[in-house]
Design a protein around this motif. Structure first.
Motif, PDB file in Angstrom:
ATOM      1  N   THR A  46      27.697  94.747  23.018  1.00  0.00           N
ATOM      2  CA  THR A  46      28.769  94.307  21.999  1.00  0.00           C
ATOM      3  C   THR A  46      29.465  95.371  21.385  1.00  0.00           C
ATOM      4  O   THR A  46      30.335  95.330  20.728  1.00  0.00           O
ATOM      5  N   CYS A  49      32.423  95.586  23.733  1.00  0.00           N
ATOM      6  CA  CYS A  49      33.231  94.435  23.762  1.00  0.00           C
ATOM      7  C   CYS A  49      34.709  94.751  23.035  1.00  0.00           C
ATOM      8  O   CYS A  49      34.546  94.972  21.838  1.00  0.00           O
ATOM      9  N   ASN A 107      32.509  92.269  18.517  1.00  0.00           N
ATOM     10  CA  ASN A 107      32.979  90.813  19.245  1.00  0.00           C
ATOM     11  C   ASN A 107      31.527  90.572  19.973  1.00  0.00           C
ATOM     12  O   ASN A 107      31.104  91.287  20.808  1.00  0.00           O
ATOM     13  N   VAL A 108      31.150  89.187  19.784  1.00  0.00           N
ATOM     14  CA  VAL A 108      30.110  88.709  20.505  1.00  0.00           C
ATOM     15  C   VAL A 108      30.526  87.553  21.404  1.00  0.00           C
ATOM     16  O   VAL A 108      30.976  86.664  20.994  1.00  0.00           O
ATOM     17  N   LYS A 109      30.238  87.645  22.756  1.00  0.00           N
ATOM     18  CA  LYS A 109      30.353  86.569  23.661  1.00  0.00           C
ATOM     19  C   LYS A 109      29.219  85.671  23.481  1.00  0.00           C
ATOM     20  O   LYS A 109      27.969  86.024  23.710  1.00  0.00           O
ATOM     21  N   TYR A 238      21.481  91.242  25.326  1.00  0.00           N
ATOM     22  CA  TYR A 238      22.533  91.835  24.285  1.00  0.00           C
ATOM     23  C   TYR A 238      22.213  93.250  23.738  1.00  0.00           C
ATOM     24  O   TYR A 238      20.989  93.294  23.176  1.00  0.00           O
ATOM     25  N   SER A 240      23.411  95.698  20.427  1.00  0.00           N
ATOM     26  CA  SER A 240      24.368  95.763  19.470  1.00  0.00           C
ATOM     27  C   SER A 240      24.125  96.892  18.454  1.00  0.00           C
ATOM     28  O   SER A 240      23.323  97.350  18.618  1.00  0.00           O
TER      29      SER A 240
END
Lengths: 301, 375
Positions: A46, A49, A107-109, A238, A240
């Motif tokens: 993240t 992104c 931004n997190v998908k 993920y 972060s």
């Protein structure tokens, strides 16, 4: 994947049901629910992104879902709301502002995490869901009866249902591009990502890479890979710069999600003792009441 | 048979030598093999290279001016492309990288030798087995977007790529760079910066930039480490400044000064004058020590600790025989040059000579024990 019709399913279930009646075998996972050492996964960084949302477009195109032209995805006003994947968009990207305004937004998908021990597979009463060898968690539309238990069971609340379709509504969620990967391609979102914030690879390799990144850039990342242990591990992982719970990730333990529900369900029906005991108890109460009534009428007379 | 053995004897050492021959690009390099190779004797077949040691070994012997002006990035060209290749204005970017950490901002891995570009390490295919580093497309975009979205906030493809169906060869800015008339304007260094602070006692914090760069001889990068474009080009600079904590604001000073105890060094109710050695310490360096750099006397690195006002610390022991007093600008007369140093310089710091030992009515510097000469 062999296609089964609903009629086939009913036939087989009737057969299996009659064959195993009274044998009370413990429910074993179907043979296709395997946890391969070489299962694939995706590492989402993240911090890399940029929120271009090209993955959203690629996903829709790959799954024949209606979509606007790719240029319209430059519109960043959609980030004013936190969005969730649904039956029309199997993946969405959200944006979270950083506390210090000079830092970049995060931004997190969001999409199906493809759990190693999927709750949807456990909850599906017709065995439509399965965990495949390549790590994907997919479902057989022809088997699905639309009970939507998977939606309730999912710890990430991912499966969506085509409520608007009157005829043959289907469950919709990310299928890890099972049709693309079967023909040697990589998932559509991982292919289009311009910055390769989402990396497709063997889950083991991804974890090794992620740990290496955390070690090399301790200021960039928090020391945690979301999905390494959550609900027993997920195929999507993920990285972060901020605690995941602040980015709307659910707070989850390390135990697989089906652990609790399966224990209760299987406990209730194990060896048919509890149901038999329940009927015995009810029968007993009835018998006592009947006796009482009989005695009462006896004394009246 | 004999000839065969002979041949073997001749070729064997040759083979061994060939195996141990160092690659020509590695010659003249003060490097240890184990910096890059994990095995003792790497061969061409088995290089046993360690994963990127990153900035430990970035060496680029090229100035921005010598670097290529515009590089066309078309390694990833394909039939279905929506966009034209990017004309990357390399030289302008190389010049701008000077504000940050230099070439290694992008060339984060460059062993001694030729300058290597992204495509030398990053694979062009996204579907690959080694996923430890991003593929080429990812590497390019990560490198560009890392800065570009910081200060413009834009992520649209068309800020760098011209559309394939457009008449333009490349984006307007890139065309301009090709003609070589884009330069980053020179950054004017301030002389004195005055900060208004909420501190009750000492509302004004004075930072004398000139002192730090000229008097103390610090380089820009001593304080401006790893500066991003965002530092000046932030979208909402005011907001980012106001969000800084007290610790953030003091962090740069804290590298050299003790900011916890030494408030009055910068904070005062008026703007502080620049650095003066005589005002700070009582020792006037402008007289005889003006040509020395600070670290000639203050030898402890980075932290300038005070000296003990004792000349003998640097100068050894002076006696009337080995010290020529004329170097101070005062030629002692015959009578005074026969005296021991301590007759007049009773204090070790040689700052205030006294005449009281012999003369009751004379005071230095009104009365002089000789004549002033030009140094």
């Amino acid at each position: 994947m062999a296609k089964h019709s609903r009629r086939d399913f009913l036939k087989t279930s009737a057969l299996i049901g009659s064959a195993t009646l009274g044998l009370s075998s413990t429910a074993k996972a179907a043979p296709e629910n395997v946890l391969s050492e070489d299962r694939m996964g995706v590492l989402v960084d993240t911090t890399v992104c940029i929120g271009c949302r090209k993955c959203e477009w690629a996903c829709k195109s790959a799954h024949d879902l209606p979509t606007a032209s790719i240029e319209t995805y430059d519109d960043r006003s959609v980030f004013s709301n936190v969005r969730r994947p649904d039956d029309k968009a199997l993946t969405v990207v959200n944006e979270y502002q950083s506390i210090t305004s000079d830092k970049l937004p995060i931004n997190v998908k969001v999409q199906c995490m493809h759990c190693d021990h999927p709750a949807c597979v456990s909850a599906c009463i017709v065995g439509a869901f399965s965990k495949k060898e390549n790590g994907s968690v997919v479902w057989d539309t022809d088997k699905c009866i639309g009970c939507r238990y998977c939606m309730v069971a999912c710890p990430f609340q991912i499966p969506a249902f085509e409520f608007e379709k009157a005829l043959k509504p289907d469950i919709k969620k990310c299928d890890f591009c099972i049709n693309r990967t079967a023909s040697g391609k990589i998932p559509a979102c991982t292919e289009i990502c311009p910055v390769e914030a989402i990396t497709y690879g063997r889950r083991e390799d991804l974890i090794r890479t992620a740990k290496e990144k955390i070690k090399n850039y301790p200021h960039r990342y928090i020391n945690r890979i979301f999905g390494e242990y959550e609900v027993g591990g997920t195929s999507w992982l993920y990285l972060s710069s901020k605690e995941f719970e602040q980015l709307d990730f659910p707070k989850l333990g390390k135990d697989p999600a089906p652990g609790v529900s399966e224990a209760i369900q299987h406990g209730i029906f194990s060896y048919f003792v509890p149901p038999v005991a329940l009927y015995a108890l009810l029968g007993g109460i009835m018998w006592i009441n009947k006796n009482k009534k009989h005695n009462e009428t006896d004394t009246e007379n | 048979m004999k000839t065969k053995i002979l041949l073997l004897i001749i070729t064997l050492p040759l083979l061994l030598i060939a195996q141990n021959k160092i690659d020509p690009s590695h010659q003249n390099q003060a490097l240890k093999c184990n910096m890059c190779h994990s095995c003792e004797i790497p061969t061409k077949e088995k290089l046993c290279l360690k994963p990127c040691p990153r900035d430990k070994m970035v060496t680029i012997e090229q100035t921005p001016g010598e670097s290529p002006n515009v590089i066309t990035i078309d390694h990833l060209r394909s039939q279905t492309d929506l966009y034209k290749p990017v004309k990357f204005s390399h030289r302008v970017h190389a010049e701008m990288s000077g504000f940050g950490s230099g070439c290694k901002m992008c060339h984060h891995y460059n062993p001694p030798g030729k300058v290597i570009g992204c495509s030398d390490c990053h694979e062009a295919s996204r579907k690959r087995t080694d996923i430890s580093k991003p593929d080429l497309k990812g590497a390019y975009h990560q490198q560009c977007m890392n800065c570009h979205r910081q200060w413009s906030g834009k992520v649209e493809c068309e800020s760098c790529h011209a559309l394939n169906n457009s008449k333009q060869a490349s984006v307007a800015v890139q065309e301009k760079a090709k003609q070589g008339n884009i330069v980053h304007p020179k950054i004017a260094a301030p002389e004195i910066v005055k900060y208004d602070t909420p501190k009750a006692n000492g509302k004004i914090a004075t930072f004398n930039h000139n002192d730090h760069t000229k008097t103390f001889g610090l380089d820009c990068e001593n304080c401006h480490t790893d500066q991003s474009c965002n530092k000046c080009h932030a979208k909402n600079k005011q907001a980012s400044l106001s969000s800084r904590t007290v610790a953030d604001k003091h962090a740069v000073c804290d590298n050299c000064h003790n900011v916890k105890t030494n408030c009055s060094m910068c904070h005062s109710n008026s703007v502080k004058p620049g650095f003066s050695h005589v005002a700070r310490t009582g020792f006037d360096i402008l007289k005889n020590h003006s040509k020395l750099t600070c670290n000639r006397c203050h030898t402890t690195k980075a932290k300038f600790s005070g000296l003990k006002a004792d000349c003998s610390l640097c100068h050894g022991t002076w006696t009337k025989e080995n010290f020529k007093h004329a170097v101070t600008g005062l030629q002692l007369d015959e009578i005074h040059s026969d005296l021991d140093c301590t007759e007049c310089h009773q204090e070790k710091n040689f700052a205030k000579p006294t005449c009281k030992n012999c003369h009751e009515d004379k005071v230095y510097p009104k009365d002089k024990p000789g004549k002033m000469i030009k140094k």
